[in-house]
Write a protein that holds these residues in place. Sequence first.
Motif, mmCIF file in Angstrom:
data_model
loop_
_atom_site.group_PDB
_atom_site.id
_atom_site.type_symbol
_atom_site.label_atom_id
_atom_site.label_comp_id
_atom_site.label_asym_id
_atom_site.label_seq_id
_atom_site.Cartn_x
_atom_site.Cartn_y
_atom_site.Cartn_z
ATOM 1 N N GLU A 63 0.832 -1.204 0.000
ATOM 2 C CA GLU A 63 0.000 0.000 0.000
ATOM 3 C C GLU A 63 0.868 1.256 0.000
ATOM 4 O OE1 GLU A 63 -3.572 2.081 2.662
ATOM 5 O OE2 GLU A 63 -2.725 0.145 3.248
ATOM 6 N N HIS A 122 2.864 1.548 -3.498
ATOM 7 C CA HIS A 122 2.015 1.851 -4.650
ATOM 8 C C HIS A 122 1.630 3.325 -4.723
ATOM 9 C CE1 HIS A 122 0.537 -2.507 -5.605
ATOM 10 N NE2 HIS A 122 1.827 -2.317 -5.836
ATOM 11 N N ARG A 123 1.691 4.020 -3.616
ATOM 12 C CA ARG A 123 1.436 5.462 -3.652
ATOM 13 C C ARG A 123 2.423 6.159 -4.582
ATOM 14 N NH1 ARG A 123 1.896 7.658 2.139
ATOM 15 N NH2 ARG A 123 0.698 9.435 1.337
ATOM 16 N N THR A 155 -4.528 5.288 -6.698
ATOM 17 C CA THR A 155 -4.719 3.878 -6.336
ATOM 18 C C THR A 155 -5.594 3.167 -7.366
ATOM 19 O OG1 THR A 155 -4.484 4.382 -3.983
ATOM 20 C CG2 THR A 155 -5.600 2.323 -4.568
#
Length: 649
Positions: free
Chosen positions: A55, A58-59, A505
């Motif tokens: 998480e 992936h930003r 996202t």
Amino acid sequence: MATTPHLELLSPAKTADIGREAVLHGADAVYIGGPSFGARANAENTVSDIAGLVEFAHRYRARIFATLNTILHDAELEPARKLIWQLYDAGVDALIVQDMGLLELDLPPIQLHASTQTDIRTVDKARFLADVGFSQIVLARELTLQQIRAVHDATDATLEFFIHGALCVAFSGQCYISHAHTGRSANRGECSQACRLPYTLQDSQGRVVAFDKHLLSMKDNNQSDNLRALIDAGVRSFKIEGRYKDVGYVKNITAHYRLLLDEILTERPELARASSGETYLLFTPEPDKTFHRSATDYFVNGRKEDIGAFDSPKFVGVALGTVTRVAGDHFDMEADAPLHNGDGLNYMHKRDVVGVQANRAQCVEGNMWRVWPNEAIASLPGLKPGTAISRNRDHAWEQALTKKSADRRVGVWMQLRDADAGFVLSLTDEDGVTASASLAHDKVLAEHPERAAMALRDGLSKLGNTMFAAREVTIDDAAARYFVPASQLNALRRDGIAALEAARTKTLERLPRKAPVEPPASYPDDTLSYLANVYNDAARRFYARHGVKLIDAAYEANEEAGEVSLMITKHCLRFSFNLCPKQAKGVKGVQGQVRAEPMTLVNGAERLTLRFDCKPCEMHVVGRMKKHILASPPPVSVPVTFHRKRPGA
């Protein structure tokens, strides 16, 4: 239409927290071990921890690769399959694997990368792996630029290459000495590092060529000066070794290569970075200040004599200066750089590295320093005037790395415009992702329009607690006439940033799984020895499906009772000690007198035969499995009942 080549800086992570630091310090991708089946048995992480890292990464459009790169026992295939599905559900972008049996299982559509443990040294092997569904392949560290270019020209797989860190002396996946001597298999993540032990080298007549040296210990890989050449040869993923390394190492080495690659990207606009954002470093990277065994670029530019760390496998550090005087509780030295309290120093005494902890260091005058060590002076053997001192721990520099040492920001362009019910903030980031947020607000004309417009611009630019940096903020003429309270403007900015993060996202696509070619590609050989590491029936089915007719069991199956090659290396001790027939070629009076006869390595009661295959320029370290290991069940990490095969079964 040709796509822009992307350069990927791939960093290691022992833990998810270290993985986050790798991303902040410039990594485009991070590789990390899951809870089991990774080639570093003591670098395991839970799936939930990896999900958190995914998480975060992936930003920034950075990718997370999970290592499942050991060979698997039949009893481990189903647990491995379930783990892969869990990793896929956690958002992991790709799986790094060694065992071909996994390709026979019901896997999710996760991208597959061929581990360096698959021993990719030839064009044929690389092409085969690309044809069976591997999108990215990790080339053997021993390849030259010409060999890398040949692989690039023959396959469509992305080429990954190690550019920094520890070097295994054997071709990856071709080292069995640990299992033979201890039952701990390198191909199952439990290497005992026999290559770092001291050995005495004897010639065929028993004469000592080298005494008690670390003859199989290589210097550390450093390709800093070869990045441009590697790019031209076709490498697109630049891998840093070190899943056992601490956070300081990962920060330092990742930042070092981030700077070098960014410089190249500035020079060459036809290339692009593989992830988003700009890294802002709060320190100056210095590779020599974190663990290394000196440096070599190995075989990238051809064979070189000085690739071994024969004196010590430890981190000696950087030469610092020379002892000028030894007193009862301190010593004086002339130093090339300032010292600090807590520095780690060392020196060589005979064949040993002697460590010295600087309890207190004081500048006497100029470059003259006085050091009061933690150790009693009398306990430091061989310390005398003229002793060369190195530093392997710069305490002040390391302390700086324990704090926040980098930030990473994604560029964003913002526009505020007037709307019927209030205002609209539009945002576009450097990846072209867009979002917007609205503010319903009664409009009040500003008494001072110019100052109001400046306040709007300044308020929207305040992105300090976010992952973004404002590249440009524009206020349209209609909106610039109005006064907006700071609290309302802050809320609009927060809503806009939240919408942009959500859009990023949503728009990040998973890496595609590559389809294998049909009909199935033929493996380059129709016979496989233990060197192919086939440890389960699924792997046998895989190779049979690809044309292999005779398949021997992996060495870890404990079926090789006789002498075999326990290591196959490009490193050659004959070459290191000028005893290579090719070195003698053309030398008057020597030509024809030097033959590549076997030699022997001795460590205590252990004797290993060295055989030399001069055509491919390779050395084989030959030995046999210990009897108690041969008689024991093959290693497996899950409960299983073993039934020893009858001889000949």
